[in-house]
Scaffold this active site. Structure first.
Site, PDB file in Angstrom:
ATOM      1  N   ILE A 115       0.709  -1.385  -0.219  1.00  0.00           N
ATOM      2  CA  ILE A 115       0.240  -0.272  -0.064  1.00  0.00           C
ATOM      3  C   ILE A 115       0.738   1.103   0.043  1.00  0.00           C
ATOM      4  O   ILE A 115       1.651   1.445   0.545  1.00  0.00           O
ATOM      5  CB  ILE A 115      -0.753  -0.142   1.160  1.00  0.00           C
ATOM      6  CG1 ILE A 115      -1.428   1.225   1.073  1.00  0.00           C
ATOM      7  CG2 ILE A 115      -0.088   0.325   3.068  1.00  0.00           C
ATOM      8  CD1 ILE A 115      -3.161   1.433   2.240  1.00  0.00           C
ATOM      9  N   CYS A 116       0.441   2.187  -0.859  1.00  0.00           N
ATOM     10  CA  CYS A 116       1.156   3.271  -0.705  1.00  0.00           C
ATOM     11  C   CYS A 116       0.573   4.199  -0.102  1.00  0.00           C
ATOM     12  O   CYS A 116      -0.455   5.134  -0.412  1.00  0.00           O
ATOM     13  CB  CYS A 116       1.820   3.535  -2.210  1.00  0.00           C
ATOM     14  SG  CYS A 116       2.084   5.361  -2.241  1.00  0.00           S
ATOM     15  N   LEU A 117       1.328   5.383   1.048  1.00  0.00           N
ATOM     16  CA  LEU A 117       0.832   6.058   1.824  1.00  0.00           C
ATOM     17  C   LEU A 117       2.083   7.343   1.307  1.00  0.00           C
ATOM     18  O   LEU A 117       1.447   8.108   2.143  1.00  0.00           O
ATOM     19  CB  LEU A 117       0.230   6.262   3.602  1.00  0.00           C
ATOM     20  CG  LEU A 117      -0.307   4.943   3.685  1.00  0.00           C
ATOM     21  CD1 LEU A 117      -0.289   5.110   4.887  1.00  0.00           C
ATOM     22  CD2 LEU A 117      -1.831   5.517   3.273  1.00  0.00           C
TER      23      LEU A 117
END
Length: 220
Positions: A115-117
């Site tokens: 997941i990319c935050l």
């Protein structure tokens, strides 16, 4: 002659450092993590058994977290384990989050849990607010900026099937309460053909639970 060992900095906390600038960043990162762990432990979310963070061993470079599925979502009643890697320039660089628990969501890879935050991260954020942001993302998927294109397509084109599939995965992998007998039956039929349960679930999910399409996808 300078001792080459002077180029290395002892680092029991596990976050890499070297050189005066990196030593300062390392110290900032460790102190922030210590403070933020206390913040999470004292938060309302812990009191409600919602979110949790702890060290992996004695290293401040790797943490494990847990978030509860938000209410009124397909993930309600489920609990998701997270891997959290802390960069040496934290908090100026975003920590790396990965779902260890499998999840069906357009912004999380259904294969790796990535997941990319980064686009949402700011130095003022903390581990606590990052976990809350992840819960918000579970409640409000963003299929137009996907991490998993297959899930995003289903979320946009067939939202009802997406909801049921996300609910099914939450039950299968994260202890969610909802059981879908039709989906379970289709998985059993593929298992009878020698397909593993995980591969059967993944293929059926990507084929919108069309058993014929999933069978063709697997055996073609």
């Amino acid at each position: 002659m300078a001792d080459p060992n002077d180029q290395q900095v002892a680092n029991p906390q596990g976050i890499r450092s070297g050189g005066s600038g990196n030593i300062i960043e390392h110290h900032i990162a460790v102190q922030r993590i210590k403070h933020e762990l206390k913040e999470v432990l004292n938060s309302d979310e812990v009191a409600w058994c919602s979110n949790h963070v702890e060290l992996v061993g004695e290293s401040f470079a790797e943490l494990k977290g847990e978030i509860a599925g938000p209410p009124d979502t397909p993930y309600e009643g489920a609990r998701f384990q997270l891997e959290i890697k802390i960069p040496e320039r934290y908090p100026f660089v975003s920590p790396n989050f990965r779902f260890v628990t499998k999840i069906w969501h357009p912004n999380v890879s259904s294969v790796t849990g990535a997941i990319c935050l980064e686009h949402q991260w700011a130095a003022a954020m903390t581990l606590r607010t990052a976990l809350l942001s992840l819960q918000l993302l579970l409640a409000s998927p963003e299929p137009d900026v996907p991490q998993d294109a297959v899930v995003a397509r289903q979320c946009k084109d067939k939202p009802q099937i997406f909801q049921l599939t996300a609910q099914h995965w939450a039950n299968a992998y994260a202890g969610g309460p909802s059981v879908n007998p039709d989906y379970e039956n289709k998985i059993r039929r593929l298992k009878d053909l020698g397909v593993t349960e995980m591969n059967a679930r993944a293929s059926l999910s990507s084929c919108d639970w069309d058993l014929e399409r999933a069978t063709e996808q697997i055996f073609s």
